[in-house]
Every structure is written in structure tokens, then in C-alpha cells.
Design a protein around this motif. Sequence first.
Motif, mmCIF file in Angstrom:
data_model
loop_
_atom_site.group_PDB
_atom_site.id
_atom_site.type_symbol
_atom_site.label_atom_id
_atom_site.label_comp_id
_atom_site.label_asym_id
_atom_site.label_seq_id
_atom_site.Cartn_x
_atom_site.Cartn_y
_atom_site.Cartn_z
ATOM 1 N N SER A 44 0.750 -1.100 0.179
ATOM 2 C CA SER A 44 -0.007 0.215 -0.097
ATOM 3 C C SER A 44 0.735 0.965 0.204
ATOM 4 O O SER A 44 2.205 1.014 0.837
ATOM 5 C CB SER A 44 -0.953 0.069 1.588
ATOM 6 N N PHE A 45 0.487 2.310 -0.938
ATOM 7 C CA PHE A 45 0.722 3.466 -0.619
ATOM 8 C C PHE A 45 -0.277 4.987 -0.636
ATOM 9 O O PHE A 45 -0.864 4.319 -1.039
ATOM 10 C CB PHE A 45 1.457 3.880 -1.613
ATOM 11 N N GLN A 46 0.053 5.218 0.099
ATOM 12 C CA GLN A 46 -0.713 6.172 0.544
ATOM 13 C C GLN A 46 -0.399 7.668 0.464
ATOM 14 O O GLN A 46 1.130 8.023 0.212
ATOM 15 C CB GLN A 46 -0.904 6.698 2.393
ATOM 16 N N PHE A 47 -0.790 9.250 0.071
ATOM 17 C CA PHE A 47 -0.508 10.392 -0.978
ATOM 18 C C PHE A 47 -1.782 10.900 -0.428
ATOM 19 O O PHE A 47 -2.929 11.083 -0.762
ATOM 20 C CB PHE A 47 -0.017 10.148 -1.866
ATOM 21 N N GLU A 48 -1.304 12.510 -0.337
ATOM 22 C CA GLU A 48 -2.100 13.428 -0.271
ATOM 23 C C GLU A 48 -2.879 14.543 -1.644
ATOM 24 O O GLU A 48 -1.357 14.428 -2.138
ATOM 25 C CB GLU A 48 -1.861 14.453 1.188
ATOM 26 N N GLN A 49 -3.581 14.009 -1.893
ATOM 27 C CA GLN A 49 -3.963 14.660 -3.563
ATOM 28 C C GLN A 49 -4.756 16.257 -2.807
ATOM 29 O O GLN A 49 -6.245 15.862 -2.832
ATOM 30 C CB GLN A 49 -4.334 13.943 -4.678
ATOM 31 N N ASN A 50 -4.855 17.308 -3.745
ATOM 32 C CA ASN A 50 -5.906 18.506 -3.247
ATOM 33 C C ASN A 50 -5.778 19.186 -4.730
ATOM 34 O O ASN A 50 -6.475 20.107 -4.878
ATOM 35 C CB ASN A 50 -4.567 19.176 -2.560
ATOM 36 N N ASP A 51 -4.909 18.163 -5.047
ATOM 37 C CA ASP A 51 -5.173 19.202 -6.765
ATOM 38 C C ASP A 51 -6.442 18.680 -8.060
ATOM 39 O O ASP A 51 -6.192 17.034 -7.880
ATOM 40 C CB ASP A 51 -3.880 19.150 -8.011
ATOM 41 N N THR A 52 -7.855 18.438 -8.259
ATOM 42 C CA THR A 52 -8.426 18.278 -8.260
ATOM 43 C C THR A 52 -8.812 18.121 -10.009
ATOM 44 O O THR A 52 -9.937 18.655 -11.027
ATOM 45 C CB THR A 52 -9.796 17.919 -8.495
ATOM 46 N N VAL A 53 -7.575 19.348 -10.993
ATOM 47 C CA VAL A 53 -8.010 19.872 -11.883
ATOM 48 C C VAL A 53 -6.881 19.433 -13.294
ATOM 49 O O VAL A 53 -7.672 19.053 -14.483
ATOM 50 C CB VAL A 53 -7.501 21.572 -12.358
ATOM 51 N N THR A 54 -5.813 19.797 -12.870
ATOM 52 C CA THR A 54 -5.182 18.815 -13.837
ATOM 53 C C THR A 54 -4.535 17.821 -13.873
ATOM 54 O O THR A 54 -5.455 16.629 -12.833
ATOM 55 C CB THR A 54 -3.505 18.883 -12.410
ATOM 56 N N PRO A 55 -4.305 17.004 -14.652
ATOM 57 C CA PRO A 55 -4.735 15.309 -15.001
ATOM 58 C C PRO A 55 -2.878 14.853 -14.740
ATOM 59 O O PRO A 55 -1.589 15.779 -15.081
ATOM 60 C CB PRO A 55 -4.696 15.509 -17.013
ATOM 61 N N TYR A 56 -3.235 13.278 -14.287
ATOM 62 C CA TYR A 56 -1.885 12.797 -13.462
ATOM 63 C C TYR A 56 -1.871 11.828 -14.806
ATOM 64 O O TYR A 56 -2.538 11.376 -15.167
ATOM 65 C CB TYR A 56 -1.946 12.555 -12.270
ATOM 66 N N ASN A 57 -0.851 11.030 -14.686
ATOM 67 C CA ASN A 57 -0.398 9.561 -15.311
ATOM 68 C C ASN A 57 0.227 9.015 -14.023
ATOM 69 O O ASN A 57 0.400 9.607 -13.266
ATOM 70 C CB ASN A 57 0.571 10.034 -16.770
ATOM 71 N N MET A 58 -0.435 7.821 -13.736
ATOM 72 C CA MET A 58 0.168 7.040 -12.958
ATOM 73 C C MET A 58 0.330 5.708 -13.221
ATOM 74 O O MET A 58 0.212 4.861 -14.183
ATOM 75 C CB MET A 58 -0.976 6.369 -11.886
ATOM 76 N N PHE A 59 1.382 5.036 -12.349
ATOM 77 C CA PHE A 59 1.955 3.950 -13.119
ATOM 78 C C PHE A 59 2.494 2.768 -11.586
ATOM 79 O O PHE A 59 2.159 3.027 -10.578
ATOM 80 C CB PHE A 59 3.797 4.657 -13.648
ATOM 81 N N LEU A 60 2.537 1.812 -11.662
ATOM 82 C CA LEU A 60 3.003 0.466 -11.125
ATOM 83 C C LEU A 60 4.506 0.565 -11.356
ATOM 84 O O LEU A 60 4.610 -0.021 -13.106
ATOM 85 C CB LEU A 60 2.514 -0.292 -11.250
ATOM 86 N N ASN A 61 5.245 0.295 -10.778
ATOM 87 C CA ASN A 61 6.799 -0.428 -10.590
ATOM 88 C C ASN A 61 7.023 -1.264 -10.530
ATOM 89 O O ASN A 61 6.832 -1.697 -9.191
ATOM 90 C CB ASN A 61 7.426 0.699 -10.506
ATOM 91 N N ILE A 62 7.264 -2.394 -11.217
ATOM 92 C CA ILE A 62 8.020 -3.640 -10.854
ATOM 93 C C ILE A 62 9.423 -3.642 -11.058
ATOM 94 O O ILE A 62 9.431 -3.280 -11.726
ATOM 95 C CB ILE A 62 7.202 -4.685 -11.004
ATOM 96 N N ARG A 63 9.831 -4.248 -9.933
ATOM 97 C CA ARG A 63 11.497 -4.672 -9.924
ATOM 98 C C ARG A 63 11.478 -6.070 -9.937
ATOM 99 O O ARG A 63 11.239 -6.305 -8.500
ATOM 100 C CB ARG A 63 12.109 -3.939 -9.069
ATOM 101 N N ASN A 64 11.577 -6.643 -10.753
ATOM 102 C CA ASN A 64 12.408 -8.105 -10.651
ATOM 103 C C ASN A 64 13.980 -8.526 -11.328
ATOM 104 O O ASN A 64 14.116 -7.756 -12.188
ATOM 105 C CB ASN A 64 10.543 -9.033 -11.600
ATOM 106 N N ASN A 65 14.000 -9.705 -10.982
ATOM 107 C CA ASN A 65 14.724 -10.684 -11.337
ATOM 108 C C ASN A 65 14.839 -11.705 -12.029
ATOM 109 O O ASN A 65 13.765 -12.238 -11.867
ATOM 110 C CB ASN A 65 16.190 -10.583 -9.765
ATOM 111 N N ASN A 66 16.158 -12.315 -12.568
ATOM 112 C CA ASN A 66 15.608 -13.008 -13.021
ATOM 113 C C ASN A 66 15.683 -14.274 -12.055
ATOM 114 O O ASN A 66 14.879 -15.822 -12.773
ATOM 115 C CB ASN A 66 17.181 -13.916 -13.856
ATOM 116 N N ASP A 67 15.013 -14.294 -11.331
ATOM 117 C CA ASP A 67 14.262 -15.784 -10.292
ATOM 118 C C ASP A 67 12.466 -15.531 -10.229
ATOM 119 O O ASP A 67 12.315 -16.795 -10.536
ATOM 120 C CB ASP A 67 14.161 -15.666 -9.414
ATOM 121 N N TYR A 68 12.014 -14.940 -11.751
ATOM 122 C CA TYR A 68 10.542 -14.732 -11.866
ATOM 123 C C TYR A 68 10.485 -15.133 -12.743
ATOM 124 O O TYR A 68 10.577 -15.531 -14.009
ATOM 125 C CB TYR A 68 10.435 -13.176 -12.492
#
Length: 164
Positions: A42-66
Motif C-alpha cells: 500500500s501507498f498513501q499520498f495526499e492530493q489536493n489538485d482536482t483540476v490537473t490531469p495526472y498519469n499513474m504507474f505501477l513499478n515492478i522490480r524483478n530479477n531472473n527468479d521471476y
Amino acid sequence: MLIRNSLLAIGLLFLTASCDKKRVFDDYKAIKGTWNKDSIVSFQFEQNDTVTPYNMFLNIRNNNDYPFNNIFLIVNLEQPNGVTVTDTLEYMMANPDGSLLGKGFSDVKESKLWYKENEHFPKAGNYTVSIQQAVRKSGDIPGVEELNGVTEVGFRIESVESKE
């Protein structure tokens, strides 16, 4: 010599930080050995801007054991008013030859995966993003209990237009 190396390190850190003008939020959580199917990142963040558009990403770091060529994730975005939006997502993690996708020079690769594009936050306040792995072997109904090879899970928000 020590002072010169310290100044060089500080300069590189400043240069790296200053180049990332789109970053609004960026955090990672380490996965210890295996990612249990019941373990929620889980990640918690505060966002007060309801006008500007944003892009959101999930970042996965994995190794050769995947062991898989894809990953399934269940992502919940909880808004300040308690409304939760749930998405079940699939991303490719490896090429057909088994080599990992993503960026990195060692056996650890980082994949920056699109979550939401050009999104406006509907309410000002505190948000929570929760990410759970939902990988299954082909033909199996129960999910993979312990997913190997994932070392870190991250969440990132970027402004659509860079801040000058």
C-alpha cells in the motif's frame, strides 16, 4: 579526495533529482524473498489538485527468479470519501525467449507499467493505492501462493505536463 568524491556524489544526486520534473509521488516497498498472494503493498499520498490531469504507474522490480512471462495485479484506489475503484490488470514481464522486459543493467529489471492515464483526482484529500499479486499458472484455479523474483513494488504519479 574525500571532499571531491562527496561533492561529485552530491552533484550527481542534484542533477538526477532536478531532471525529474514530472514526478509528483514516487515510492517503493521491498518484497522480502517472495510476494505472498495475501500480501498487499500500500501507498498513501495526499492530493489536493482536482483540476490537473495526472498519469499513474505501477513499478515492478524483478530479477531472473521471476518464473512467468506476465503478471496479474489487483489494484485498489481508495478516495478520501471512502469510494474504492478496483482494477484487475495484466502486464507482460518477459519476452518470448524468457528474457525480462524493463530497464536495468544487472539481472534486476524495472518495469514502469501504465495504471491510469490523464486522470483527474475527483476529491481533494488522502488517497490509498493497494496492490496485490494475482498470478495463476495456466489451467490452475488457485493463485500462486508465493511469487518469486519480485524484489520491489512501486507507485508513481507524474504530471502530464512538465513543471517548468
